[in-house]
Design a protein around this motif. Structure first.
Motif, PDB file in Angstrom:
ATOM      1  N   MET A 126       0.808  -0.927  -0.179  1.00 35.96           N
ATOM      2  CA  MET A 126      -0.066   0.037  -0.125  1.00 35.96           C
ATOM      3  C   MET A 126       0.935   1.083   0.114  1.00 35.96           C
ATOM      4  N   THR A 127       0.500   2.136  -0.615  1.00 36.99           N
ATOM      5  CA  THR A 127       1.228   3.375  -0.686  1.00 36.99           C
ATOM      6  C   THR A 127       0.542   4.753  -0.398  1.00 36.99           C
ATOM      7  N   LYS A 128       1.244   5.846   0.214  1.00 34.60           N
ATOM      8  CA  LYS A 128       0.475   7.117   0.845  1.00 34.60           C
ATOM      9  C   LYS A 128       1.445   8.194   0.458  1.00 34.60           C
ATOM     10  N   THR A 129       1.030   9.325   0.444  1.00 33.64           N
ATOM     11  CA  THR A 129       1.561  10.380  -0.216  1.00 33.64           C
ATOM     12  C   THR A 129       2.032  11.323   1.228  1.00 33.64           C
ATOM     13  N   ILE A 130       3.322  11.390   1.631  1.00 37.05           N
ATOM     14  CA  ILE A 130       3.639  12.360   2.607  1.00 37.05           C
ATOM     15  C   ILE A 130       4.356  13.709   2.523  1.00 37.05           C
ATOM     16  N   ARG A 131       3.942  15.000   2.695  1.00 32.68           N
ATOM     17  CA  ARG A 131       4.435  16.343   2.242  1.00 32.68           C
ATOM     18  C   ARG A 131       5.543  16.544   3.609  1.00 32.68           C
ATOM     19  N   SER A 132       6.453  16.921   3.032  1.00 27.42           N
ATOM     20  CA  SER A 132       7.552  17.369   3.994  1.00 27.42           C
ATOM     21  C   SER A 132       8.740  18.618   3.759  1.00 27.42           C
ATOM     22  N   PHE A 133       9.110  19.271   4.586  1.00 24.01           N
ATOM     23  CA  PHE A 133       9.875  20.328   4.408  1.00 24.01           C
ATOM     24  C   PHE A 133      11.492  19.676   4.174  1.00 24.01           C
ATOM     25  N   PHE A 134      11.694  18.480   4.372  1.00 29.55           N
ATOM     26  CA  PHE A 134      12.854  18.197   4.333  1.00 29.55           C
ATOM     27  C   PHE A 134      13.050  17.313   3.180  1.00 29.55           C
ATOM     28  N   GLU A 178      15.968  11.372  -0.438  1.00 27.25           N
ATOM     29  CA  GLU A 178      16.208  10.961  -1.636  1.00 27.25           C
ATOM     30  C   GLU A 178      15.337   9.689  -1.873  1.00 27.25           C
ATOM     31  N   VAL A 179      15.098   9.254  -3.111  1.00 31.58           N
ATOM     32  CA  VAL A 179      14.367   7.980  -3.326  1.00 31.58           C
ATOM     33  C   VAL A 179      15.084   6.750  -2.806  1.00 31.58           C
ATOM     34  N   GLY A 180      14.323   5.849  -2.207  1.00 26.93           N
ATOM     35  CA  GLY A 180      15.019   4.715  -1.462  1.00 26.93           C
ATOM     36  C   GLY A 180      15.244   4.881   0.148  1.00 26.93           C
ATOM     37  N   GLY A 181      15.188   6.312   0.368  1.00 25.60           N
ATOM     38  CA  GLY A 181      15.515   6.442   1.846  1.00 25.60           C
ATOM     39  C   GLY A 181      14.098   6.156   2.774  1.00 25.60           C
ATOM     40  N   ALA A 182      14.111   6.856   3.925  1.00 30.24           N
ATOM     41  CA  ALA A 182      12.957   6.625   4.693  1.00 30.24           C
ATOM     42  C   ALA A 182      12.317   7.864   5.236  1.00 30.24           C
ATOM     43  N   VAL A 183      10.937   7.817   5.127  1.00 30.90           N
ATOM     44  CA  VAL A 183      10.318   9.212   5.784  1.00 30.90           C
ATOM     45  C   VAL A 183       9.187   8.451   6.749  1.00 30.90           C
ATOM     46  N   GLU A 184       9.261   8.795   7.994  1.00 25.60           N
ATOM     47  CA  GLU A 184       8.270   8.370   8.835  1.00 25.60           C
ATOM     48  C   GLU A 184       8.086   6.726   8.935  1.00 25.60           C
ATOM     49  N   GLY A 185       9.107   6.167   8.823  1.00 21.76           N
ATOM     50  CA  GLY A 185       9.168   4.640   9.033  1.00 21.76           C
ATOM     51  C   GLY A 185       8.914   4.077   7.600  1.00 21.76           C
ATOM     52  N   CYS A 186       8.633   4.776   6.407  1.00 19.83           N
ATOM     53  CA  CYS A 186       8.224   4.012   5.248  1.00 19.83           C
ATOM     54  C   CYS A 186       9.345   4.599   4.184  1.00 19.83           C
ATOM     55  N   THR A 187       9.361   3.490   3.291  1.00 22.64           N
ATOM     56  CA  THR A 187      10.403   3.583   2.064  1.00 22.64           C
ATOM     57  C   THR A 187       9.924   4.535   1.105  1.00 22.64           C
ATOM     58  N   ILE A 188      10.793   5.434   0.585  1.00 23.12           N
ATOM     59  CA  ILE A 188      10.609   6.414  -0.502  1.00 23.12           C
ATOM     60  C   ILE A 188      10.471   5.753  -1.781  1.00 23.12           C
ATOM     61  N   LEU A 189       9.133   5.764  -2.651  1.00 27.24           N
ATOM     62  CA  LEU A 189       9.203   5.255  -3.908  1.00 27.24           C
ATOM     63  C   LEU A 189       9.315   6.452  -4.838  1.00 27.24           C
ATOM     64  N   GLU A 190       8.729   7.627  -4.801  1.00 33.33           N
ATOM     65  CA  GLU A 190       8.638   8.669  -5.739  1.00 33.33           C
ATOM     66  C   GLU A 190       8.834   9.961  -4.797  1.00 33.33           C
ATOM     67  N   ASN A 210       6.023   3.690   0.516  1.00 37.02           N
ATOM     68  CA  ASN A 210       5.305   2.419   0.491  1.00 37.02           C
ATOM     69  C   ASN A 210       5.198   1.960   2.304  1.00 37.02           C
ATOM     70  N   VAL A 211       4.089   1.791   2.496  1.00 41.19           N
ATOM     71  CA  VAL A 211       3.647   1.531   3.744  1.00 41.19           C
ATOM     72  C   VAL A 211       3.694   0.328   4.104  1.00 41.19           C
ATOM     73  N   PRO A 212       4.727  -0.333   5.165  1.00 43.64           N
ATOM     74  CA  PRO A 212       4.736  -1.702   5.483  1.00 43.64           C
ATOM     75  C   PRO A 212       3.352  -2.137   6.036  1.00 43.64           C
ATOM     76  N   PRO A 213       2.727  -3.345   5.951  1.00 43.59           N
ATOM     77  CA  PRO A 213       1.635  -3.891   6.369  1.00 43.59           C
ATOM     78  C   PRO A 213       1.613  -3.922   7.896  1.00 43.59           C
ATOM     79  N   LEU A 214       0.597  -3.628   8.396  1.00 37.71           N
ATOM     80  CA  LEU A 214       0.217  -3.842   9.882  1.00 37.71           C
ATOM     81  C   LEU A 214       0.140  -5.070  10.531  1.00 37.71           C
ATOM     82  N   PRO A 215       0.605  -5.534  11.679  1.00 35.51           N
ATOM     83  CA  PRO A 215       0.528  -6.761  12.233  1.00 35.51           C
ATOM     84  C   PRO A 215      -1.141  -6.813  12.320  1.00 35.51           C
ATOM     85  N   ALA A 216      -1.388  -8.317  12.397  1.00 34.14           N
ATOM     86  CA  ALA A 216      -2.620  -8.547  12.474  1.00 34.14           C
ATOM     87  C   ALA A 216      -3.584  -8.087  13.951  1.00 34.14           C
ATOM     88  N   GLU A 217      -2.577  -7.941  14.772  1.00 30.50           N
ATOM     89  CA  GLU A 217      -3.145  -7.655  16.036  1.00 30.50           C
ATOM     90  C   GLU A 217      -3.428  -6.083  16.102  1.00 30.50           C
TER      91      GLU A 217
END
Length: 97
Positions: free
Chosen positions: A1-9, A12-24, A46-53
């Motif tokens: 699953m993907t989502k969009t995050i807006r940031s002032f920082f 680079e693509v492939g890095g991490a923002v808020e614990g998610c991997t940057i795709l674009e 790319n948002v990692p899937p949540l645990p079933a709990e």
């Protein structure tokens, strides 16, 4: 699953923002160093899937927190504010001039 995050920082693509991997990465407002203004960036991540709990909405911690908390005999049933005696402070009244 993907989502969009807006940031002032600037990341680079492939890095991490808020614990998610940057795709674009998309520049919304370019930075202007002469005006000392940072840029604004949108990252599709790319948002990692949540645990079933966590998906069920009930965690073991939230279920046991209410049961583990005993009812205090010191607190009256309908009162939420402390009286001056309970606070242990001095209340001074200033006369009007």
């Amino acid at each position: 699953m993907t989502k969009t995050i807006r940031s002032f920082f600037n990341h680079e693509v492939g890095g991490a923002v808020e614990g998610c991997t940057i795709l674009e990465k998309r520049v919304v407002i370019p930075p202007e160093p002469a005006e000392r203004r940072r840029g604004v960036y949108d990252y599709v991540v790319n948002v990692p899937p949540l645990p079933a709990e966590a998906r069920s909405g009930k965690t073991a911690k939230s279920r046991s927190s209410k049961a583990a908390r005993p009812a205090s005999a010191k607190e009256p049933a309908g009162s939420t504010r402390a009286t001056p005696d309970e606070m242990g402070s001095v209340i001074r009244r200033i006369s009007g001039r």
